[in-house]
Design an enzyme around this catalytic site. Structure first.
Site, PDB file in Angstrom:
ATOM      1  N   GLY A  93       0.785  -1.229   0.000  1.00 45.49           N
ATOM      2  CA  GLY A  93       0.000   0.000   0.000  1.00 45.49           C
ATOM      3  C   GLY A  93       0.819   1.282   0.000  1.00 45.49           C
ATOM      4  O   GLY A  93       0.350   2.324   0.450  1.00 45.49           O
ATOM      5  N   LEU A 106      -5.426  -9.692 -12.626  1.00 46.98           N
ATOM      6  CA  LEU A 106      -6.130  -9.061 -13.743  1.00 46.98           C
ATOM      7  C   LEU A 106      -7.578  -8.833 -13.334  1.00 46.98           C
ATOM      8  O   LEU A 106      -8.254  -9.759 -12.881  1.00 46.98           O
ATOM      9  CB  LEU A 106      -6.052  -9.972 -14.967  1.00 46.98           C
ATOM     10  CG  LEU A 106      -6.514  -9.343 -16.280  1.00 46.98           C
ATOM     11  CD1 LEU A 106      -5.578  -8.215 -16.707  1.00 46.98           C
ATOM     12  CD2 LEU A 106      -6.551 -10.410 -17.381  1.00 46.98           C
ATOM     13  N   ASN A 138      -3.770   2.661 -13.884  1.00 51.53           N
ATOM     14  CA  ASN A 138      -2.759   1.837 -13.218  1.00 51.53           C
ATOM     15  C   ASN A 138      -1.446   2.606 -13.233  1.00 51.53           C
ATOM     16  O   ASN A 138      -1.204   3.426 -14.119  1.00 51.53           O
ATOM     17  CB  ASN A 138      -2.583   0.519 -13.985  1.00 51.53           C
ATOM     18  CG  ASN A 138      -1.523  -0.386 -13.382  1.00 51.53           C
ATOM     19  OD1 ASN A 138      -1.454  -0.543 -12.165  1.00 51.53           O
ATOM     20  ND2 ASN A 138      -0.686  -0.972 -14.218  1.00 51.53           N
ATOM     21  N   HIS A 178       2.698   1.783 -13.286  1.00 53.36           N
ATOM     22  CA  HIS A 178       3.676   0.704 -13.480  1.00 53.36           C
ATOM     23  C   HIS A 178       5.080   1.292 -13.325  1.00 53.36           C
ATOM     24  O   HIS A 178       5.355   2.369 -13.860  1.00 53.36           O
ATOM     25  CB  HIS A 178       3.498   0.083 -14.871  1.00 53.36           C
ATOM     26  CG  HIS A 178       4.432  -1.055 -15.092  1.00 53.36           C
ATOM     27  ND1 HIS A 178       4.269  -2.270 -14.466  1.00 53.36           N
ATOM     28  CD2 HIS A 178       5.565  -1.152 -15.826  1.00 53.36           C
ATOM     29  CE1 HIS A 178       5.254  -3.073 -14.814  1.00 53.36           C
ATOM     30  NE2 HIS A 178       6.047  -2.419 -15.644  1.00 53.36           N
ATOM     31  N   ASP A 219      -0.784  -4.233 -17.492  1.00 52.12           N
ATOM     32  CA  ASP A 219       0.071  -3.078 -17.773  1.00 52.12           C
ATOM     33  C   ASP A 219      -0.099  -2.575 -19.205  1.00 52.12           C
ATOM     34  O   ASP A 219       0.881  -2.299 -19.916  1.00 52.12           O
ATOM     35  CB  ASP A 219       1.561  -3.434 -17.530  1.00 52.12           C
ATOM     36  CG  ASP A 219       1.815  -3.902 -16.108  1.00 52.12           C
ATOM     37  OD1 ASP A 219       1.138  -3.411 -15.193  1.00 52.12           O
ATOM     38  OD2 ASP A 219       2.692  -4.762 -15.925  1.00 52.12           O
ATOM     39  N   GLU A 226       7.066   8.013  -9.240  1.00 56.95           N
ATOM     40  CA  GLU A 226       5.660   7.566  -9.156  1.00 56.95           C
ATOM     41  C   GLU A 226       4.840   8.484  -8.255  1.00 56.95           C
ATOM     42  O   GLU A 226       3.669   8.742  -8.511  1.00 56.95           O
ATOM     43  CB  GLU A 226       5.583   6.141  -8.571  1.00 56.95           C
ATOM     44  CG  GLU A 226       6.060   5.051  -9.481  1.00 56.95           C
ATOM     45  CD  GLU A 226       5.864   3.681  -8.835  1.00 56.95           C
ATOM     46  OE1 GLU A 226       4.801   3.419  -8.268  1.00 56.95           O
ATOM     47  OE2 GLU A 226       6.798   2.866  -8.900  1.00 56.95           O
TER      48      GLU A 226
HETATM   49  C1  GAR Z   1       3.169   0.567  -7.342  1.00 57.57           C
HETATM   50  O1  GAR Z   1       3.683   1.751  -6.873  1.00 57.57           O
HETATM   51  C2  GAR Z   1       3.704   0.128  -8.690  1.00 57.57           C
HETATM   52  O2  GAR Z   1       5.008   0.558  -8.841  1.00 57.57           O
HETATM   53  C3  GAR Z   1       3.698  -1.373  -8.616  1.00 57.57           C
HETATM   54  O3  GAR Z   1       3.315  -1.705  -7.294  1.00 57.57           O
HETATM   55  C4  GAR Z   1       3.553  -0.574  -6.460  1.00 57.57           C
HETATM   56  C5  GAR Z   1       2.769  -0.560  -5.175  1.00 57.57           C
HETATM   57  O4  GAR Z   1       2.919  -1.763  -4.512  1.00 57.57           O
HETATM   58  N1  GAR Z   1       2.792  -1.882  -9.607  1.00 57.57           N
HETATM   59  C6  GAR Z   1       3.141  -2.781 -10.556  1.00 57.57           C
HETATM   60  O5  GAR Z   1       4.232  -3.308 -10.604  1.00 57.57           O
HETATM   61  C7  GAR Z   1       2.037  -3.118 -11.559  1.00 57.57           C
HETATM   62  N2  GAR Z   1       2.542  -3.962 -12.580  1.00 57.57           N
HETATM   63  P1  GAR Z   1       2.945  -1.805  -2.901  1.00 57.57           P
HETATM   64  O6  GAR Z   1       1.769  -1.028  -2.458  1.00 57.57           O
HETATM   65  O7  GAR Z   1       2.849  -3.255  -2.603  1.00 57.57           O
HETATM   66  O8  GAR Z   1       4.209  -1.179  -2.488  1.00 57.57           O
END
Ligand code: GAR
Length: 206
Positions: free
Chosen positions: A15, A95, A108, A110, A151, A180
């Site tokens: 999170g 998914l 989303n 990534h 993605d 991000e």
């Molecule tokens: C997101 O910030 C993103 O970078 C990644 O998960 C993070 C959050 O996860 N998403 C992906 O890789 C989607 N393919 P966390 O809340 O477990 O830290």
């Protein structure tokens, strides 16, 4: 004053992205409210972070449903009930077949520059390890509208970071996560301002 945007957050892990959005809301840099959090696994850090803030959380696990469509409908029912304007995937590792009514209002983030280093199995450290192994000199993050592939979908915002020769997956991940933290709120603000238009599968920023 316009109503703050009602966000629905879908997550599977710690999170950190949820926390970033909460921090931005607290600082007044994101005019939004988190209406509901849906976790695809039990006992995640993301669920705990939401509960601390008194945000309604539902655990909806794909394995509890007979088909992807039934899972999709269960998630959507919670989003509908919470009056969600925009769905934000925040480390959601399954998914979610997006119901028609949520297409164009599901995003989303990534941790790479899509269409490179993405797709099923490409998450967390797997992404940064692949980036380092490839020898590319830049990486970054991508916020995109979600379609029904991992993605994949029209790109809204990308932010670039350098890949340094001394990087480890951890140091690169930290640099990308910093990007991000700015990119996701930026994309949400553009959506809230109705400045995003999808034309022929691409996003125009008005
Ligand atoms: C997101 O910030 C993103 O970078 C990644 O998960 C993070 C959050 O996860 N998403 C992906 O890789 C989607 N393919 P966390 O809340 O477990 O830290």
């Amino acid at each position: 004053m316009p109503q703050p945007l009602h966000l629905g957050i879908l997550l599977s892990g710690g999170g950190r992205t949820l926390q970033n959005l909460l921090d931005q809301i607290d600082r007044g840099t994101l005019a939004a409210e988190i209406a509901v959090v849906i976790a695809s696994r039990s006992n995640t850090g993301g669920e705990a972070k939401a509960r601390v803030r008194g945000i309604p959380v539902h655990v909806v696990r794909p394995k509890d449903f007979p088909t992807p469509e039934a899972f999709s409908a269960a998630v959507a029912a919670h989003l509908d009930a919470a009056g969600v304007d925009l769905v934000c995937l925040a480390g959601f590792m399954v998914l979610w077949p997006v119901p028609e009514r949520y297409l164009g209002r599901t995003m989303n983030i990534h941790p790479a520059l899509i269409p490179a280093f993405c797709g099923q199995g490409m998450y967390g450290h797997h992404v940064h390890e692949a980036v380092l192994a490839s020898g590319v000199k830049v990486s970054g993050c991508t916020v995109h509208f979600v379609d029904n592939e991992y993605d994949h979908g029209p790109i809204i915002v990308q932010r670039q970071v350098p890949v340094l020769s001394e990087d480890t997956p951890d140091t690169l991940a930290a640099r990308v996560f910093e990007a991000e933290c700015a990119a996701y709120p930026e994309a949400i603000r553009l959506f809230a301002a109705r400045r995003l238009k999808i034309v022929s599968g691409r996003v125009q920023i008005l």
